[in-house]
Structure formats: C-alpha cells, structure tokens
Design a protein around this motif. Structure first.
Motif, mmCIF file in Angstrom:
data_model
loop_
_atom_site.group_PDB
_atom_site.id
_atom_site.type_symbol
_atom_site.label_atom_id
_atom_site.label_comp_id
_atom_site.label_asym_id
_atom_site.label_seq_id
_atom_site.Cartn_x
_atom_site.Cartn_y
_atom_site.Cartn_z
ATOM 1 N N LEU A 1 -4.983 -1.100 1.416
ATOM 2 C CA LEU A 1 -6.191 -0.886 0.729
ATOM 3 C C LEU A 1 -6.242 0.318 -0.308
ATOM 4 O O LEU A 1 -6.348 0.130 -1.675
ATOM 5 C CB LEU A 1 -7.463 -0.898 1.214
ATOM 6 N N LEU A 2 -6.035 1.562 0.138
ATOM 7 C CA LEU A 2 -5.829 2.712 -0.708
ATOM 8 C C LEU A 2 -5.074 2.876 -1.640
ATOM 9 O O LEU A 2 -5.131 3.264 -2.870
ATOM 10 C CB LEU A 2 -6.086 4.033 0.313
ATOM 11 N N ILE A 3 -3.497 2.636 -1.185
ATOM 12 C CA ILE A 3 -2.608 2.281 -2.163
ATOM 13 C C ILE A 3 -2.747 1.550 -3.231
ATOM 14 O O ILE A 3 -2.312 1.614 -4.203
ATOM 15 C CB ILE A 3 -1.188 2.173 -1.383
ATOM 16 N N GLY A 4 -3.422 0.305 -2.740
ATOM 17 C CA GLY A 4 -3.425 -0.821 -3.764
ATOM 18 C C GLY A 4 -4.467 -0.454 -4.752
ATOM 19 O O GLY A 4 -4.519 -0.647 -6.035
ATOM 20 N N LEU A 5 -5.607 0.409 -4.398
ATOM 21 C CA LEU A 5 -6.509 0.883 -5.291
ATOM 22 C C LEU A 5 -5.898 1.927 -5.998
ATOM 23 O O LEU A 5 -6.268 1.907 -7.669
ATOM 24 C CB LEU A 5 -7.632 1.486 -4.633
ATOM 25 N N ILE A 6 -5.146 2.748 -5.869
ATOM 26 C CA ILE A 6 -4.376 3.704 -6.821
ATOM 27 C C ILE A 6 -3.442 2.888 -7.698
ATOM 28 O O ILE A 6 -3.640 3.205 -8.846
ATOM 29 C CB ILE A 6 -3.534 4.683 -5.824
ATOM 30 N N SER A 7 -2.743 1.816 -6.955
ATOM 31 C CA SER A 7 -1.958 1.285 -8.057
ATOM 32 C C SER A 7 -2.691 0.377 -9.082
ATOM 33 O O SER A 7 -2.470 0.408 -10.414
ATOM 34 C CB SER A 7 -1.005 0.222 -7.215
#
Length: 105
Positions: free
Chosen positions: A33-39
């Motif tokens: 979820l966090l990596i997706g938000l950054i991306s």
C-alpha cells in the motif's frame, strides 16, 4: 459467539480477522500500500519517472506475492488497493520515460 466478543487491539487489527496474528502477511500488505501510494503520487510528475516506474514495478511484484500468501480479507483489500496504485504509477512512469529513461543514452 465468544470469538465475536473478544477485544481487538492495535492499529491494524482489522487485518487479523481470523483471530491469528499474521505479521509477515500484514507487513507485505502495508508495504504494498505504501509503495503503491509513492508510485501513484510520483507518477504525476514527469521528472520523477524513475521513482514512479521502479516503485510501481516493485509494488506490483510485492502485491502479487502478497495475494498468493494472504490469509484474510483485510490483507487482500489493502493489497488490491496497493496493486492498483502501483500499476497506475508504473504505467505512467513508463509513459514518461521508463525504468532507464535518460540513464542509458
């Protein structure tokens, strides 16, 4: 109905709806979820295409692995949101220059 009355503790207690702790699966779901938000966020800045494309790729691979090992619906919910955000970030990052855009040429 004794299981319905047990208190749930912790910030991410909705991920352990089966009454068992799944620290590895929960960590993968939150990380996706966090990596997706950054991306997703960096995808809207064309100059950050390296960040968005690489984090999108990592998020999609991690989210796919998380789907294979997830144990509860809450984990799958976070994984799908993270996978979608990672996918959008990856594809927009690829459209803006790709994984190696400007580095090889």
């Amino acid at each position: 109905m004794a299981q319905a009355a047990r208190p749930q503790h912790g910030l991410l207690s909705f991920l352990d709806t089966d009454g068992k702790a799944h620290p590895r699966e929960n960590a993968i779901a939150v990380a996706t979820l966090l990596i997706g938000l950054i991306s997703f966020v960096t995808a809207y800045f064309p100059g950050l295409h390296l960040v968005s494309s690489w984090t999108g790729l990592i998020g999609m691979l991690g989210g796919a692995w998380g789907q294979l090992i997830s144990a509860t619906t809450g984990e799958r919910f976070l994984l799908i949101i993270g996978l979608g955000a990672s996918g959008v970030g990856f594809y927009l990052g690829m459209a803006h220059g790709g994984l190696f855009g400007g580095l090889l040429g």
